[in-house]
Design a protein around this motif. Structure first.
Motif, mmCIF file in Angstrom:
data_model
loop_
_atom_site.group_PDB
_atom_site.id
_atom_site.type_symbol
_atom_site.label_atom_id
_atom_site.label_comp_id
_atom_site.label_asym_id
_atom_site.label_seq_id
_atom_site.Cartn_x
_atom_site.Cartn_y
_atom_site.Cartn_z
ATOM 1 N N GLY A 1 0.797 -1.213 0.000
ATOM 2 C CA GLY A 1 0.000 0.000 0.000
ATOM 3 C C GLY A 1 0.840 1.278 0.000
ATOM 4 N N VAL A 2 0.221 2.339 0.482
ATOM 5 C CA VAL A 2 0.841 3.665 0.475
ATOM 6 C C VAL A 2 2.080 3.701 1.369
ATOM 7 N N LEU A 3 2.031 3.062 2.528
ATOM 8 C CA LEU A 3 3.195 3.059 3.423
ATOM 9 C C LEU A 3 4.371 2.308 2.800
ATOM 10 N N GLY A 4 4.108 1.198 2.147
ATOM 11 C CA GLY A 4 5.169 0.457 1.481
ATOM 12 C C GLY A 4 5.781 1.257 0.338
#
Length: 190
Positions: A90-93
């Protein structure tokens, strides 16, 4: 009752943790970068003093070692690209991957700009007393200008990126408790 033995730390990275070489490069570079930034921050605060000279007198030598370690780190990361712990989904990755990419680019560009500046300048480049570039009679002004424009400014950007990196490690440890610090610091979760 004894706890089960922890397997020895592998040389190469694995999907669960970083290996000995990656950790040596990471923490060795962290120590050298800390030395460089202590010197530069003290110079900004105190100007040119004997204390500042203690730190900045080795700036060229430490920078040269950092450049070589960065090249080694890039080669090692490429060689281990399929084995390293994942940055997440996702966005954090994506943010983690982009943050690491930015760090690698800046860690390479800062010393490369200093080397370019040295190559174009009137002074010899002789880290550790070994002449790499001889002094020139006439400087190559565009090289000096590019090196001057990039080295210091990108150095401060690197400090900001490192600070962000540390903050994110803190968030991983305190909020998400996902073992990110343990994969790099050497402790096993469990």
């Amino acid at each position: 009752m004894s706890s089960p033995a922890v397997p020895p730390l592998p040389l190469r990275d694995t999907p669960d943790r970083y290996g000995r070489v990656t950790r040596f490069l990471h923490w060795g570079m962290a120590a050298l970068l800390l030395w460089q930034f202590i010197g530069m921050v003290l110079r900004e605060i105190l100007g040119r003093t004997p204390l500042v000279s203690f730190f900045t007198g080795s700036h060229q030598m430490v920078g040269t070692v950092l450049f070589l370690l960065t090249v080694m780190r890039l080669i090692w990361a490429f060689a281990n690209r399929g084995n390293r712990p994942a940055h997440g989904e996702g966005v954090l990755g994506l943010g983690a991957r982009m943050g690491h990419l930015a760090l690698y680019v800046v860690m390479f560009t800062v010393p490369a700009a200093a080397i370019l500046r040295s190559y174009g300048s009137e002074r010899a480049f002789s880290p550790f007393g070994f002449e790499i570039f001889a002094a020139r009679e006439t400087p190559i002004t565009w090289m000096v200008a590019v090196g001057d424009a990039l080295h210091g400014e990108l150095g401060w950007l690197m400090l900001a990126l490192i600070a962000g990196h540390i903050v994110m490690v803190g968030l991983h440890k305190a909020m998400w408790r996902d073992g990110t610090l343990e994969r790099m610091a050497g402790r096993r979760r469990g």
